[in-house]
Design a protein around this motif. Structure first.
Motif, PDB file in Angstrom:
ATOM      1  N   THR A  40      -0.949  -9.259  -7.650  1.00 39.53           N
ATOM      2  CA  THR A  40      -2.225  -8.630  -8.031  1.00 39.53           C
ATOM      3  C   THR A  40      -2.629  -7.547  -7.050  1.00 39.53           C
ATOM      4  O   THR A  40      -3.024  -6.435  -7.449  1.00 39.53           O
ATOM      5  N   LEU A  41      -2.540  -7.841  -5.762  1.00 40.36           N
ATOM      6  CA  LEU A  41      -2.943  -6.870  -4.751  1.00 40.36           C
ATOM      7  C   LEU A  41      -2.061  -5.628  -4.800  1.00 40.36           C
ATOM      8  O   LEU A  41      -2.560  -4.496  -4.723  1.00 40.36           O
ATOM      9  N   VAL A  42      -0.755  -5.812  -4.947  1.00 36.26           N
ATOM     10  CA  VAL A  42       0.164  -4.679  -5.020  1.00 36.26           C
ATOM     11  C   VAL A  42      -0.147  -3.823  -6.239  1.00 36.26           C
ATOM     12  O   VAL A  42      -0.194  -2.586  -6.162  1.00 36.26           O
ATOM     13  N   ASN A  43      -0.378  -4.473  -7.380  1.00 38.90           N
ATOM     14  CA  ASN A  43      -0.652  -3.741  -8.622  1.00 38.90           C
ATOM     15  C   ASN A  43      -1.957  -2.953  -8.537  1.00 38.90           C
ATOM     16  O   ASN A  43      -2.028  -1.792  -8.968  1.00 38.90           O
ATOM     17  N   LEU A  44      -2.995  -3.578  -8.003  1.00 40.31           N
ATOM     18  CA  LEU A  44      -4.286  -2.899  -7.891  1.00 40.31           C
ATOM     19  C   LEU A  44      -4.196  -1.711  -6.939  1.00 40.31           C
ATOM     20  O   LEU A  44      -4.716  -0.620  -7.225  1.00 40.31           O
ATOM     21  N   TRP A  45      -3.549  -1.915  -5.795  1.00 41.49           N
ATOM     22  CA  TRP A  45      -3.402  -0.820  -4.830  1.00 41.49           C
ATOM     23  C   TRP A  45      -2.637   0.339  -5.442  1.00 41.49           C
ATOM     24  O   TRP A  45      -3.083   1.487  -5.360  1.00 41.49           O
ATOM     25  N   TRP A  46      -1.502   0.068  -6.068  1.00 45.73           N
ATOM     26  CA  TRP A  46      -0.686   1.154  -6.596  1.00 45.73           C
ATOM     27  C   TRP A  46      -1.381   1.863  -7.760  1.00 45.73           C
ATOM     28  O   TRP A  46      -1.324   3.092  -7.864  1.00 45.73           O
ATOM     29  N   TYR A  52       6.537   1.909  -5.789  1.00 39.56           N
ATOM     30  CA  TYR A  52       5.975   0.650  -6.296  1.00 39.56           C
ATOM     31  C   TYR A  52       7.074  -0.388  -6.483  1.00 39.56           C
ATOM     32  O   TYR A  52       6.907  -1.556  -6.116  1.00 39.56           O
ATOM     33  N   ARG A  53       8.190   0.027  -7.049  1.00 36.24           N
ATOM     34  CA  ARG A  53       9.313  -0.897  -7.234  1.00 36.24           C
ATOM     35  C   ARG A  53       9.784  -1.461  -5.911  1.00 36.24           C
ATOM     36  O   ARG A  53      10.048  -2.665  -5.788  1.00 36.24           O
ATOM     37  N   ILE A  54       9.907  -0.591  -4.910  1.00 36.38           N
ATOM     38  CA  ILE A  54      10.348  -1.046  -3.590  1.00 36.38           C
ATOM     39  C   ILE A  54       9.312  -1.998  -2.986  1.00 36.38           C
ATOM     40  O   ILE A  54       9.659  -3.006  -2.368  1.00 36.38           O
ATOM     41  N   ALA A  55       8.022  -1.680  -3.174  1.00 35.84           N
ATOM     42  CA  ALA A  55       6.955  -2.537  -2.640  1.00 35.84           C
ATOM     43  C   ALA A  55       7.012  -3.922  -3.271  1.00 35.84           C
ATOM     44  O   ALA A  55       6.846  -4.937  -2.574  1.00 35.84           O
ATOM     45  N   VAL A  56       7.253  -3.978  -4.576  1.00 40.95           N
ATOM     46  CA  VAL A  56       7.309  -5.263  -5.276  1.00 40.95           C
ATOM     47  C   VAL A  56       8.486  -6.103  -4.765  1.00 40.95           C
ATOM     48  O   VAL A  56       8.341  -7.305  -4.491  1.00 40.95           O
TER      49      VAL A  56
END
Length: 242
Positions: A165-171, A140-144
């Motif tokens: 928002t999209l990254v947070n919801l997916w993870w 998640y950190r790397i994705a952000v």
């Protein structure tokens, strides 16, 4: 009438100068493959939800009236659950392999866009998924960071804003689905009564439902980040280190 001269083909937006030995590589093909694979995962997920619901309903009937459920029904339900688990698991493995390849590529591209933004080495885009407990946070950190580094410039020269928002919801959906799937599968394997099987089926039902949500969100995440990198690549190499 003579044909107009044809000029040289437009350069690829990914033909960027090397940055510390790195070169931009298009993630578009991998994104298309992932869209197809995630579509299959979603289809198998729907089948898994049906199998979980069927198992739970059968256990409810068995608890209410043991004579109302035949051995054939129990056998078919158990076989369906096992078959769905195997098919779904294999689909997730293949999709996961392609996803990690795509994830490493967009992470590498992000380092070209914004050198120094991510303190973890590029290899962590692969290794982070296989470290127990840490794999609940590091990817998640790397994705952000990759999301932020891949943000295209706005027309005025500044960065465009793309909320997380999209990254947070997916993870969030992905992690909850993994945890519930693990717990539900473990509970089902240890269940020795109809009540325990029903409870395990309920957990697996919720987990598989969240797996569906996570797969849908993953498609949007992959396509959005890929589009962001494509737009950013067309704007030229990184202008400054972060």
């Amino acid at each position: 009438m003579s044909a107009a001269p044809v000029g040289p083909p437009a350069p690829s937006p990914y033909a960027a100068p090397d940055v510390k030995g790195l070169r931009l590589r298009a993630p578009t093909g991998l994104a298309v493959a992932l869209t197809v694979l995630f579509t299959l995962v979603i289809g198998f997920g729907v089948y898994a939800v049906y199998a979980d619901w069927n198992l739970r309903a059968l256990m409810e009937r068995l608890l209410a009236d043991p004579a109302a459920v035949s051995d054939d029904e129990l056998y078919r339900s158990e076989r369906l659950t096992g078959l769905v688990g195997t098919i779904q698991g294999n689909a997730l493995i293949v999709t996961g392999i392609v996803f990690v390849v795509w994830f490493h590529r967009v992470r590498t591209n992000a380092e070209v866009f914004a050198p120094g933004a991510e303190k973890l080495g590029r290899g962590w885009a692969i290794g982070a998924w296989f470290v127990p407990l840490a794999n609940l946070w590091l990817p998640y950190r790397i994705a952000v960071t990759t999301w932020g580094s891949s943000t295209p410039f706005a027309a005025g020269g500044g960065y465009r804003r793309f909320p997380l928002t999209l990254v947070n919801l997916w993870w969030g959906a992905f992690v909850l689905a993994r945890l519930l799937g693990w717990y539900g599968g473990m509970s089902y394997g240890r269940a020795e009564s109809a009540g325990a099987v029903r409870d395990a089926a309920t957990t697996m039902l919720v987990g598989d439902g969240l797996e569906l949500v996570a797969a849908v969100l993953a498609v949007f995440f992959v396509r959005k980040l890929t589009a962001m990198q494509h737009a950013r690549a067309g704007q030229g190499p990184a202008v400054a280190a972060v």
